[in-house]
Design a protein around this motif. Structure first.
Motif: not given
Length: 523
Positions: A106, A108, A110, A182
């Motif tokens: 996974t 995210e 930032k 990422e």
């Protein structure tokens, strides 16, 4: 399926700005990072890019509106995920219980923003990464330059570069968005499941080109300015081709026009009337007709510091006081301390400049009118309660003046370490604006190079500077005979608007006494 999403005005670096142009229309299909409006604040103009792509359903602001961070700009229809009822591929699909491939970890997105760089705005000189690059923590991602120094900005964490939000030439400050990274997280547990053949992927639509911007109409070959800036230029009957542009993408901003007009008014004022400079311009000479020449551009530091030095020399009524200090005993003590430091492997070397700094700090404490700055209106003097000493450092790119803080309360060893660190940082071009702010007074030492005297220029807004030349053994009368003594030439330049001659003489005499008798430094 699709959903409607609001696109809000991001941080624009100001409390409010005016919309100068809306660059999209209802029904337009836009892509991420496509400019959608142009705005203009008190000091700059900019284009605002969309944070995501989709179809424009509503436009929530008009030309002339005053807007601020967080206001709704557009409502955009964004495509959602495919549903379970999506059409299957025409080819025959065979389901089989197979182990699903381990899903990717996974991740995210930032944001990476400009860290604390001393509070000043700086210019981006180079972007050191590209979209798609995998970078590691502390890797340099950006080079910036301020008024007196350049530095590289490191990444605070590792990841893959997904978006780059700035470009060379942009002006940035603390908090400005640099990149979107990422960042990988933990991978979910893999499971077994029946898998069907996937349908053929749909080709991604080509990005819609951004519409032409009326606010960037080019005149005289390359001028970009908003309508309001052009209106101001017309009011002053000003040719924008003569105004240096500092705005985003080479735009001429309202601040550029104001600065140009102020400079021209100041020039006109200084050149006319009694007491004006009334200087003639340099002749435009073709030096190549006399022989071979080479044209070498000035460094950025020279381009910035040159006008500042010229301003200081022309606008400050300088007085320079000269003296010589007997540092024979100081040199003996310094060499003894260096020998002790070497035996104890302290990793430092005490230079004569360290004692100069302590002497100046002591004199500033005794004569606080030297630890001051003249107010911008010239009506008052600002007295400083701190004592920070600026040190002129010669670097490959030019002269810079980092500041050593709180010298009055630090010992010789601590100052030596800090002076060594900040000098190394200066020569590597790693100084930040914060490193060069807050000085009480500066020292320019040429003792390691040579010369007998020079007249240093006051480093405004400070009101005094000490010049130190090369020390030499000289015969000095001691009342009975001439004895060889190590003498160092000193030159104190000061702003005569704040410091009078008598105080100047007292100040340099105090420094002389501190250097000649180290015991007085601890009193």
């Amino acid at each position: 399926m699709s959903e409607l999403k609001e696109f809000l005005l991001p941080d624009i670096g100001a409390d409010a700005a005016d919309v100068t142009e809306v660059l999209v229309s209802v029904g337009d299909v836009i892509v991420e990072d496509q400019d959608v409006i142009s705005i203009e604040g008190d000091k700059a103009s900019m284009d605002v890019p969309a944070a995501f792509g989709g179809t424009v359903k509503e436009i929530k602001m008009n030309v002339g509106d005053s807007v601020s961070e967080g206001q709704v700009v557009l409502i955009i229809e964004v495509a959602g995920e495919a549903t379970a009822e999506a059409p299957v591929a025409a080819v025959e699909e065979v389901a089989a219980p197979v182990a699903a491939p381990a899903p990717a970890a996974t991740s995210e997105l930032k944001e990476v923003c400009v860290p604390d760089i001393g509070g000043d705005e700086v210019e981006v000189t180079e972007v050191l990464v590209s979209v798609g690059d995998a970078i590691v923590e502390d890797q340099d991602i950006l080079s910036v330059e301020g008024d007196k120094a350049s530095m590289d900005v490191p990444a605070p964490f590792a990841g893959i570069v997904k978006e780059i939000k700035i470009a060379s030439g942009d002006k940035v400050s603390e908090g400005s968005l640099i990149l979107v990274l990422e960042v990988q997280g933990s991978a979910p547990v893999a499971t077994a499941a029946p898998v069907a053949a996937a349908p053929a992927p749909v080709a991604k639509a080509a990005p819609t080109p951004a519409p032409a911007k009326a606010a960037e109409v080019v005149t005289s070959g390359s001028i970009k300015a908003s309508p309001s800036v052009r209106r101001v230029a017309r009011e002053f009957d000003l040719d924008l081709a003569r105004v240096p542009a500092t705005g985003r993408k080479g735009r001429t901003t309202k601040e550029d026009v104001q600065a140009y007009v102020k400079a021209q008014l100041a020039l006109a004022k200084s050149g006319g009337g009694e007491g004006g400079l009334q200087v003639l311009p340099y002749a435009n000479i073709d030096y190549s007709k006399f022989g071979e020449i080479e044209i070498k551009p000035l460094s950025r530091i020279q381009k910035i510091s040159g006008p500042t030095l010229h301003r200081n020399w022309v606008t400050i009524p300088h007085v320079t006081q000269f003296d010589e200090a007997d540092i024979t005993d100081l040199e003996t003590f310094r060499k003894e301390q260096n020998a002790i430091a070497a035996k104890q492997d302290l990793g430092l070397k005490i230079s004569p400049l360290v004692f100069m700094m302590k002497a100046v700090a002591k004199a500033l404490h005794k004569y606080p009118n030297f630890n001051a700055s003249l107010s911008t209106d010239g009506e008052s003097v600002i007295l400083k309660k701190y004592i920070n000493i600026g040190i002129a450092v010669d670097t490959p790119n030019g002269l810079v003046v980092p500041v050593v803080k709180d010298v009055i309360n630090k010992g010789i060893y601590d100052i030596s370490r800090e002076l060594g660190e900040i000098s190394k940082k200066a020569r590597a071009g790693k100084l930040t604006a914060k490193d060069m702010q807050g000085g009480s007074m500066s020292i320019s030492s040429l003792g390691g190079i040579g010369g007998t005297q020079f007249t240093p220029i006051v480093n405004a807004p400070e009101v005094a500077i000490l010049g130190v030349s090369k020390s030499a053994i000289k015969p000095v009368w001691n009342g009975a005979e001439f004895a060889p003594r190590m003498m160092v030439p000193l030159a104190l330049s000061y702003d005569h608007r704040v410091i009078d001659g008598a105080d100047g003489a007292r100040f340099i005499t105090a420094i002389n006494n501190y250097l000649s008798d180290l015991r007085t430094l601890i009193l």
